[in-house]
Enzyme design. Structure first.
Site, PDB file in Angstrom:
ATOM      1  N   TYR A 249      -2.158  -0.600  10.286  1.00 58.64           N
ATOM      2  CA  TYR A 249      -2.119  -0.941   8.862  1.00 58.64           C
ATOM      3  C   TYR A 249      -0.776  -0.548   8.246  1.00 58.64           C
ATOM      4  O   TYR A 249      -0.149  -1.328   7.525  1.00 58.64           O
ATOM      5  CB  TYR A 249      -3.268  -0.220   8.164  1.00 58.64           C
TER       6      TYR A 249
ATOM      7  N   SER B 219       0.858  -1.181   0.000  1.00 64.81           N
ATOM      8  CA  SER B 219       0.000   0.000   0.000  1.00 64.81           C
ATOM      9  C   SER B 219       0.892   1.227   0.000  1.00 64.81           C
ATOM     10  O   SER B 219       2.091   1.136   0.301  1.00 64.81           O
ATOM     11  CB  SER B 219      -0.873  -0.009   1.260  1.00 64.81           C
TER      12      SER B 219
END
Length: 257
Positions: free
Chosen positions: A148, A135
């Site tokens: 995350y 990501s």
């Protein structure tokens, strides 16, 4: 080819895009997603390719190996692994994230990726490609997403190490770094509220305005197929000498000052 998180979102898009380029797929997701996984299988088969559904929790190494093995055997082995499955749990400042949420994020996004590579690469003969979906949160710190971001940064370290370890077997390992992608992970009321804390009952349009302001290109998000095209490039021989690298698909999010 093994693709995890295949029941929807980017995972389904990867399966369909790779099948259109000629790949046969082992499509894996959780058992509770069986109906959506079956739809992915039907979409792949409609392109004339073989698609074998498999169900397992990627956090469970034994179950994952048992789920992958029949499909890999049917296909005569594997030469590509796409570790796509992930989760973006409840966002918030680091000190508000409960230990269970933190653990789930690390277990799914990091340990799950490690397990996926182990379960897949053991079916490689010689040569191949591993693509780990990280990501933009794996390249820069993201406020309210320390759980995350920590996991996705660690995925980069894992990939770089695997590239060193698997290179002598002609197996390449790279990461893909999407920005915001138009999938249910982003398109939901919880994320809208986090993006627009001063707006009562924010809409998709409200969230889109916030996200577009973060990018260099005048768009709020990319589509799943845009990420799938990057995965396809890294999976095929067009990228035959790329390993240990990061491919960013983020409309300029990481470059905006």
């Amino acid at each position: 080819m093994l693709v995890t998180g295949a029941a929807g979102g980017m995972g389904r898009s990867h399966c369909v895009t790779l099948a259109a380029a000629g790949a046969d797929i082992v499509a894996l997701d959780l058992g509770g997603a069986q109906a959506d996984l079956d739809e992915t299988v039907d979409l792949v088969r409609a392109s004339g390719r073989t698609c074998i559904a498999a169900t397992a929790d990627i956090r469970d190494m034994s179950a994952l190996r048992a789920a992958v093995e029949p499909g890999a055997r049917t296909l005569g082995g594997l030469d590509v692994v796409v570790a796509n499955a992930g989760v973006y749990d409840t966002p918030g400042p680091s000190w508000t994230i409960d230990p269970g949420t933190w653990k789930r994020s690390l277990d799914v996004n990091l340990t799950g990726a490690w397990n996926t590579v182990r379960a897949g690469v053991e079916h490689f003969s010689h040569g191949g490609s591993v693509v780990l979906v990280s990501s933009t949160a794996g390249l820069k710190g993201i406020a309210s997403a320390s759980h995350y971001s920590a996991a996705k940064h660690a995925v980069v370290g894992l990939a770089r190490t695997l590239a060193n370890e698997l290179g002598p077997r002609s197996i390449r390992v790279n990461t893909v770094h999407p920005g915001s992608v138009r999938t249910p992970m982003i398109i939901n009321d919880r994320v809208f509220a986090n993006l627009c804390p001063d707006v009562e009952h924010p809409t998709e349009a409200d969230a889109a305005a916030v996200l577009a302001a973060r990018n260099l290109l005048p768009v709020p998000w990319v589509d799943p197929v845009d990420v799938s095209n990057a995965v396809l490039f890294l999976a095929c021989d067009d990228s035959r000498y790329m390993t240990g690298g990061q491919l960013v698909v983020d409309a300029g999010l990481t470059q905006k000052v």
